[in-house]
Design an enzyme around this catalytic site. Structure first.
Site, PDB file in Angstrom:
ATOM      1  N   ASP A 206       0.905  -1.324  -0.114  1.00  0.00           N
ATOM      2  CA  ASP A 206       0.154  -0.046   0.096  1.00  0.00           C
ATOM      3  C   ASP A 206       0.751   1.099  -0.081  1.00  0.00           C
ATOM      4  O   ASP A 206       0.375   2.475  -0.121  1.00  0.00           O
ATOM      5  CB  ASP A 206      -1.028  -0.079   1.260  1.00  0.00           C
ATOM      6  CG  ASP A 206      -1.793   1.193   1.140  1.00  0.00           C
ATOM      7  OD1 ASP A 206      -2.633   1.208   0.099  1.00  0.00           O
ATOM      8  OD2 ASP A 206      -2.231   1.819   2.039  1.00  0.00           O
TER       9      ASP A 206
ATOM     10  N   SER B  51      -7.348   5.272   0.392  1.00  0.00           N
ATOM     11  CA  SER B  51      -7.772   4.041  -0.417  1.00  0.00           C
ATOM     12  C   SER B  51      -9.137   3.677  -0.214  1.00  0.00           C
ATOM     13  O   SER B  51      -9.669   3.832   0.967  1.00  0.00           O
ATOM     14  CB  SER B  51      -6.878   2.908   0.106  1.00  0.00           C
ATOM     15  OG  SER B  51      -5.575   3.260   0.112  1.00  0.00           O
TER      16      SER B  51
ATOM     17  N   GLN C  39      -5.652  -1.200  -6.614  1.00  0.00           N
ATOM     18  CA  GLN C  39      -6.419  -0.396  -5.685  1.00  0.00           C
ATOM     19  C   GLN C  39      -7.006   0.829  -6.364  1.00  0.00           C
ATOM     20  O   GLN C  39      -6.717   1.251  -7.326  1.00  0.00           O
ATOM     21  CB  GLN C  39      -5.341   0.095  -4.686  1.00  0.00           C
ATOM     22  CG  GLN C  39      -5.997   0.814  -3.689  1.00  0.00           C
ATOM     23  CD  GLN C  39      -4.590   1.527  -2.754  1.00  0.00           C
ATOM     24  OE1 GLN C  39      -4.151   2.583  -2.734  1.00  0.00           O
ATOM     25  NE2 GLN C  39      -4.442   0.528  -1.990  1.00  0.00           N
TER      26      GLN C  39
END
Length: 315
Positions: A230, A252, A302
């Site tokens: 991430d 996110s 993502q």
């Protein structure tokens, strides 16, 4: 999946000193068992926006899920949604539901809770190793090895030595340098100032966990990789726009990972990131994590909220 011990030669050694255990294993991903399938996780690093780091939540959720399956299965995918802002002042509770335990595949549902409300939900799928004649992968990009590139700290120091660096950037770089991030990064193909106005939504960097993890359990390396995946990922969607806009709000929305081959998260891996689309105050990013020997270890995807404001042209 084979043990990470077998990867030491083919993936390329480069172990950090063994007396320095990775803080990702000893602290960040070391959950406290409260009851059956109920765990508590604490925080190590909080980003400057004072929100919980999404990679920490993903990694801790995967640790919780992995504790509910047998040793002979390995995670092959996870799919997550971030549903509320996390509070860095209090721990996170992880509730695991054993959705299905099958002969080949098992599914676990994980809910992360703060203040009595879910902040994150996740589905994790595990599989017993199964040989197959159907195999292929893309080719790893050709890039300089990490030993030939500047580390994050050295790169920041190089920028700070520039007498022409504007004060606002100097403050930001000093703030970045002071963070104790448990990840090492070496950027590939650094853009010059003249290239910043014509960048594509693509970037590559070498990445690994700080400290030594060792062979250990493959599940733990996957948990560490989930944390790593991430970091700086969503920012790929901003690269073509950063010279005209600055971030007002960026978080996110979801995160997915697919694990393809065994690896060691404390060895250098190449993170290849690209953003095929952005619009509607959202950005989509895809990523591939490559072992040094050219094996594709993981794929990631993502989507996140990206709200910007115009940069002050006078600055």
């Amino acid at each position: 999946m084979s043990s990470p011990q077998a990867l030491e030669d083919e993936q390329g050694g480069g172990d950090p000193p063994r007396d320095l255990r990775s803080v990702l294993v000893t602290s960040v991903l070391n959950l406290e068992l409260l009851d059956e399938d109920l765990f508590r996780g604490r925080h190590y690093w909080v980003p400057s926006n004072q929100r919980l780091f999404g990679g920490q939540i993903v990694g801790q959720a995967l640790v919780a899920a992995a504790k509910s399956v047998t040793e002979d299965v390995h995670v092959h995918s996870l799919h997550c949604y971030f549903v509320r802002k996390g509070d860095p002042k209090v721990p996170v509770l992880y509730q695991v539901e054993r959705t299905r335990t099958g002969v080949s595949f098992s599914v676990r549902s994980v809910k992360a809770v703060q203040h009595g409300r879910p902040i994150f939900i996740c589905q994790v799928s595990f599989q017993k190793a199964q040989p197959s004649p159907v195999q292929h992968q893309f080719s790893m990009p050709t890039v300089p090895p990490p030993e030939e590139l500047l580390g994050h700290e050295a790169l920041i120091n190089q920028y700070l030595r520039d007498p022409n660096l504007q004060e606002k950037y100097r403050v930001g770089l000093n703030r970045t340098a002071a963070r104790e991030v448990p990840i090492e990064i070496k950027l590939v193909n650094l853009p010059t100032l003249s290239q910043l106005q014509s960048m594509e939504p693509k970037q590559m960097f070498w990445v690994r966990a700080r400290g030594y993890i060792g062979e250990g359990d493959m599940k733990m390396h996957c948990c560490v990789a989930a944390y790593i995946s991430d970091y700086a990922f969503l920012g790929t969607a901003l690269l073509p726009h950063q010279w005209r806009h600055e971030v007002h709000f960026m978080v996110s929305l979801d995160h997915s990972m697919w694990f393809h081959a065994p690896f060691r998260a404390d060895h250098w891996m190449l993170y290849e990131c690209e953003s095929p689309w952005a619009g509607g105050s959202r950005g989509l990013v895809h990523g591939r994590l490559w072992r040094r020997d050219g094996v594709l270890a993981m794929s990631c995807a993502q989507e996140g909220v990206i709200r910007v404001k115009p940069r002050d042209s006078k600055l």
